[in-house]
Write an enzyme that holds these catalytic residues in place. Sequence first.
Site, PDB file in Angstrom:
ATOM      1  N   ASN A  44       0.869  -1.173   0.000  1.00 32.49           N
ATOM      2  CA  ASN A  44       0.000   0.000   0.000  1.00 32.49           C
ATOM      3  C   ASN A  44       0.911   1.229   0.000  1.00 32.49           C
ATOM      4  O   ASN A  44       1.852   1.304   0.784  1.00 32.49           O
ATOM      5  CB  ASN A  44      -0.930   0.000   1.213  1.00 32.49           C
ATOM      6  CG  ASN A  44      -2.009   1.046   1.099  1.00 32.49           C
ATOM      7  OD1 ASN A  44      -1.729   2.234   0.982  1.00 32.49           O
ATOM      8  ND2 ASN A  44      -3.256   0.612   1.136  1.00 32.49           N
ATOM      9  N   GLN A  45       0.627   2.189  -0.833  1.00 29.08           N
ATOM     10  CA  GLN A  45       1.509   3.348  -0.996  1.00 29.08           C
ATOM     11  C   GLN A  45       1.204   4.501  -0.038  1.00 29.08           C
ATOM     12  O   GLN A  45       1.872   5.534  -0.084  1.00 29.08           O
ATOM     13  CB  GLN A  45       1.426   3.835  -2.446  1.00 29.08           C
ATOM     14  CG  GLN A  45       1.945   2.798  -3.419  1.00 29.08           C
ATOM     15  CD  GLN A  45       1.654   3.147  -4.856  1.00 29.08           C
ATOM     16  OE1 GLN A  45       0.703   3.852  -5.171  1.00 29.08           O
ATOM     17  NE2 GLN A  45       2.475   2.648  -5.754  1.00 29.08           N
TER      18      GLN A  45
END
Length: 174
Positions: A44-45
């Site tokens: 997840n960024q």
Amino acid sequence: MAEGTRIRCFAPVADPATARVLILGSMPGAASLDANQYYAHPRNQFWSIMGALFGAHPALPYTERLAMLTGAGLALWDVLSSCERRGSLDSAIDLRSAQANDFAAFLGRHTGIRRVLFNGALAEACFRRDVMPHVRPLDMLRLPSTSPAHAGLSAADKLLAWRTALQPSAMDVV
């Protein structure tokens, strides 16, 4: 849709004295629920973006990252308080089972929040459907999801969208 497991969101991360922008997801994924942390999936960024913008890098301890966000006037929460879901994807949420958080009470305690940023389309759709009729007017903007499932944009394009939405002039919406 076959019945999934009923899951519940985390408590909000917010400082009533400083919160100006609320970032909303739909519901934590399995990795986040297991870790008891927002955006815990390693791909997840979210934390990479928050690291670039506010110094809340993924390598820092979770409590330090949260402190950096609240210090910058940000709050984190999810639109849904609970739902049934099979797996981690938003598309697996049984919307018939979805229950929204109590935003009227939350916004009553966090009166400085004027802007809501949605981390993805489902968060926005659920908020507009279940919450908007019951809360004060807010400036709202959907941003590209930081989820690894949302591969339609590059990391650089996601960072640019989030940077634009969180620049100081955008955070001080009146």
